[in-house]
Each structure stands twice: as C-alpha cells, then as structure tokens.
Design a protein around this motif. Sequence first.
Motif: not given
Length: 379
Positions: A42-46, A287-291, A295-307, A328-332
């Motif tokens: 889970i990726i928060a807006p910050d 090569a870059i899967w980061a917030a 780095p984000v270790g999981a294959r999936f991310v949830r960004m609640q409030g994004l959409l 609402a986001a990050t570089d992700l």
Amino acid sequence: MSMLLLLAAAVTPVSTDYRDPAHWLCRPGRADACAGDIAATIIAPDGTQKDEPAATRAAPKADCFYVYPTTSMDPTPHSDLIAGDGETGMAASQAAPFRSVCRVFAPLYRSVTLPALRAAMRTGTRLSAADFELPYADVRAAFRAYLTRDNHGRPFALIGHSQGSALLKRLVIEEIDGKPIQRQMLSAILPGTAVLVPRGREVGGDLTAVPLCRAAAQTGCVVTWASYRDTNPPPANALFGRAPSGGSDLVAGCTNPARLAGGAAPLDPLLGFPWWRGGVAQFKQPAIWAARGKPVGARFVRMQGLLSGACVARGEFGYLAVNVTPGAATDLVAATVGPDTVGDTAYPDWGFHVIDIAIVERDLIRLVAKQSAAWHQRK
C-alpha cells in the motif's frame, strides 16, 4: 459478407480436448500461472509504504472461469497451446488475485495473436468473425468441460478482457442467456468489449435475459465497461465503448464496478509491474519500481485515493471516465497510470484499455465475494 468469409465461418473448427490438464493455464491446486505471489504494497500519497496483510484463505465457495485477452506473441495468426510469457503473465496479473474468493480455472486457447492484430492495424483492415471461430471453439469446449468435470453445482463468475471478453460474451449468448445455467452464474465480467443494450435499459440487445449488474447482491448479470481518462475522452475513431455501427438504438452498456448503481466513486486498483510499456507484453520487474525513490518489493501496489471513476454517456459513447487525482502520488504513478505508460497519449482511440481490469481489480474481487455470499444465502 464475401463468399470466402461465409465458407470460413461455416466450417466448425475442431476444438481442443480439455480433459488434458496440459491444456489448462490455471487449475485449482496446481503450481501454475495463477498460484504465484500476489502480495501487494500500500502506497500512501506521501510515498510511505506498508505491506498489505495476506487475504484470508478460507476455501472459496465459488469458481472463476477466466479467459485472457490478446497477449500471445506467437508469429502465427492463432497461438499454439503452449503458454508463453504473455499468457502466464496476464493470468498472474488479472486472474491470480481472485484466488481469495474463487477457485480459478483458465484454459489455454488458440487465440488471435498480437502479431496478427498489429498486422491488421498496420494495413487498416479489420479482423473478421471467421478469425475468432477457432478461439471460440476452444473457449466453449473448455467451459463445457469445466461444467462437466469440475463445477458440481457451484456458482461461477466469468472473467475476461478484450478478446477474452468478446469470446465470453458469445458464450453467454449461446450457452447461458435465459437457460437454467444462468442461475449458477454470479456475473459475467466483460471489460474491453461492447455489451449492447437498448438506450436507457438494463437488458435487451445482445442478451435477452441477462441484465447489467446494478447491485452487489444481484447475480446472473453482466459487469462491463470501457475505460478512458476523463481528460482524454474517446475520440471519433475510438475502439471501445460504442455500438459497432451508427444509427442504432443500441448502446454499449457501462457498469462501474465500484458503484454498480451509477455515479462517481473511488476506484480500488491493484496495479502491477508496467508490463504494457511499448505495447509489448513484459512481465519482468522493471529497473525502477519505486515510490519516492524507495524500491517497492511487491509485484502489486495499491494507491487508495489515486483513482475515481463514473460511467458517462457522451454522444454515441458510454464508458468509464477515470480521474487521476492530482498530487495523489509519487513517481510510481507515472509508471502505472501515466499517459505514456498506459499509451492513451500515443493511442487515444485505445484509452485505458490495457489496464481496464487493474484499475478496479479490488472492487471486482469484493464484488465476486458479495455475489457468492448472496447466492449461497438465497440457496
């Protein structure tokens, strides 16, 4: 219709024998494409990251029959029955997350391939109905085999996307609509293809007895949508979200999985590695899967409030308009729902098509769970 097309359509293809386990991409209890890691972060807006707790793994009381979209990179017009990265990666992204609510069955089938689709697009031609007779024969045979060997009276959801949705729509028309088996169907989840209904109505058109789903406890119904960014609506040449010919009273049905009754609602996406980059199936971690640089270790991310999204009618189009919350986001965000990543800048006629399921996957998982509970309660 040309005589050649009539002759081609008149030939009944020899379907695949689905008693052979090798002809299934996913079956319960196997180490296969649908059995891999589905952990999410889970990726928060910050940019703060938090591992999502694993879903409770009680034995599911429903089944999901999944048909993947156009994803094979085989150089032939139709794919073989050997799973490549396209088939396995798509099932891992779209079907595997449903494991907590249903047993997942996914047949391999001789699909129209991505090279065949691209060749048609380059030449400005359209694939014909005859091109899909072989894929449909396989999907129908697999579904019949599932009912005979595996179903045992259990409720089931049909889940497709794009080519898979089109094939499942035909299956519902020919095998389920208005028949006793409809009572076992929780829903047919058919994004990326047009399920036509009379304007202002919930049933009719393509299907005579199967309506659009308008409540989570409703079963025997259809969930369907085509998604476009709200700031980049369907252009005149859009491929999705409308009837194939003008001048009809039939329109493409639209059901928002996050709010079936209608209106705008936050969407609950489950976003994976950006495998759609460049329009070529890619299922390896980039090569870059980061917030925010972490780095984000999981294959999936949830960004609640994004959409968030709502079904809208705009001229001849009916579609799910998707809003990406500013800031609402990050570089992700650019790596998952950015215009260049999704491709709706270069291909506005496709819109959000490549992530039709991902943008509402958690909504869909909850829906199947609620429909299953309602079905068993009524039974």
